[in-house]
Design an enzyme around this catalytic site. Sequence first.
Site, PDB file in Angstrom:
ATOM      1  N   LYS A  66       0.841  -1.370  -0.051  1.00  0.00           N
ATOM      2  CA  LYS A  66       0.172   0.017   0.082  1.00  0.00           C
ATOM      3  C   LYS A  66       0.990   1.125  -0.009  1.00  0.00           C
ATOM      4  CE  LYS A  66      -3.854   1.896   2.853  1.00  0.00           C
ATOM      5  NZ  LYS A  66      -4.602   1.781   3.899  1.00  0.00           N
ATOM      6  N   SER A 141      -9.594   1.812   3.152  1.00  0.00           N
ATOM      7  CA  SER A 141      -8.785   2.427   2.130  1.00  0.00           C
ATOM      8  C   SER A 141      -7.693   1.898   1.626  1.00  0.00           C
ATOM      9  CB  SER A 141      -7.947   3.594   3.263  1.00  0.00           C
ATOM     10  OG  SER A 141      -6.916   3.152   3.845  1.00  0.00           O
ATOM     11  N   SER A 165      -9.729  -0.664   7.166  1.00  0.00           N
ATOM     12  CA  SER A 165      -9.080  -0.370   5.810  1.00  0.00           C
ATOM     13  C   SER A 165      -8.366  -1.595   5.231  1.00  0.00           C
ATOM     14  CB  SER A 165      -8.101   0.834   5.822  1.00  0.00           C
ATOM     15  OG  SER A 165      -8.788   2.014   5.765  1.00  0.00           O
TER      16      SER A 165
HETATM   17  N1  GLN Z   1     -12.592   4.250   6.761  1.00  0.00           N
HETATM   18  C1  GLN Z   1     -12.023   4.350   7.905  1.00  0.00           C
HETATM   19  C2  GLN Z   1     -11.693   6.040   7.940  1.00  0.00           C
HETATM   20  O1  GLN Z   1     -11.694   6.569   6.990  1.00  0.00           O
HETATM   21  C3  GLN Z   1     -10.887   3.654   8.203  1.00  0.00           C
HETATM   22  C4  GLN Z   1      -9.783   4.125   7.139  1.00  0.00           C
HETATM   23  C5  GLN Z   1      -8.517   3.091   7.887  1.00  0.00           C
HETATM   24  O2  GLN Z   1      -8.574   2.103   8.305  1.00  0.00           O
HETATM   25  N2  GLN Z   1      -7.307   3.488   7.339  1.00  0.00           N
HETATM   26  O3  GLN Z   1     -11.072   6.515   8.795  1.00  0.00           O
END
Ligand code: GLN
Length: 474
Positions: A66, A141, A165
């Site tokens: 990532k 994400s 994410s």
């Molecule tokens: N969707 C969650 C957020 O926007 C999780 C994001 C993540 O785990 N990096 O914070």
Amino acid sequence: MVREGKWSARSVVMEALSRIDAVEGSVHAFLHVDREGALRRAEEIDRAVAEGRDPGPLAGVPVAVKDNISVEGMPLTCGSRILEGYVAPYDATVVRRLREAGAIIIGKTNLDEFAMGSSTEYSAYGPTRNPWDLSRIPGGSSGGSGAAVASGEVPLALGSDTGGSVRCPASFTGVYGLKPSYGLVSRYGLVEFSNSIEVVGALASTSRDLSLLFSVIRNSSSPDPLDQTSVFAPLQDIGGIEGMEFGLLIQTLGKGVDPEVESATYRFADEMKDMGGKVEEVSLPEMGLALPAYYLLVCAEASSNLARYDGIRYGMPAPLDARNWNEAFSTVRGKGFGPEVKRRVMMGSFELSSGYYDAYYLRAVAARKLLREKMLSLFRKYQFLISPTNPVLAPALGEKLSDPLSMYLLDLDTVLANLSGIPALSIPFARARGLPVGIQLMAPPLRDDWLTSVASLLELRGKVELAGEVAEVA
Ligand code: GLN
């Protein structure tokens, strides 16, 4: 096969690269592919094998990382314009461990800007699409990592999980996604968004691959001296699940949950019973605190962590004709950050400001502590908790973009594990309306290996929907 000299690492890498060429045009999982570097590394592995040296447990295996994790010599954008052109000067600890194990870093995957989001649409470099249905989001994400594994571009990928994410894209793209216990995997080299909550996680298409990847990146025998929050735990195999106690978290079922997701969750629970486990419904009445507490905490931490992007130290340069520092800072951040990052920096600054700090931030801290205590007390009785990974199937592209709160609601069932620091795994258990459905299994702190054990037992019974035939990107 590479270790035994039956396949060359070079041919494995060539195969991954040709798959990437075939599907990237429609999926867009990668922000950067390092062809030359990967082939060079493959040749080194092949030479090691030819010379009788041990090339490591992941010899020749292509891995995608990532793009918020540092890989020396590769771009590190975090999906943001503000880091365009920035090249990482060192390897994250997890990347160093992968390389030492013989893995080949193929490239960097797409993500929501600074990992803020659940759809990968907040990337400044265009969205990733779900390989099962290109009109849908892959989740986020770590959507690029999920899509890269699901479409067969790579067998393994790294993601990060602050509030879901790794698990959300794993669930929406039909692969395994493990969010480790906080501290068990080093965060050194992970770009910070909300550092008291987030972890580096693993995505793979089979449970064996997942366990192998995880055994390489986790701290098994000592903590990482470069990450002061890191801890270690020796590997522990549970063997079978005979007599184990499972709690089915009722707050994650019912109103607002897709009926197909709900029925898959009950089927998963039945499967655990068939395998000798004991399952009962369990209630966590405080669960409603989790999502608000999560968003308050991560916005507060993000507003502080992202202050370093000032146009001087990294990436996009501040304008030279600015009249003062304030103007330079505002101009570069105004241009460099996208809408969701700006929203979070503003919300975080607001809630930390005097007069609001007690009302918002401190209450979120208290809620987090309470939730962790409640979770730990549930784990005194149960070894595992079961829930859906997400309340719905993968939404269409654009469906959640106009309403940030509806995007946040995708994380309803995943943030609990982050707030309490426990491990959680999304298992590709079912399919509905042609789309994958992930089921989430949670375990007590540092018992990550219990989760991978259950996954492999289930897979042995043929009860997992592995991402073999992916509908739209044959
Ligand atoms: N969707 C969650 C957020 O926007 C999780 C994001 C993540 O785990 N990096 O914070």
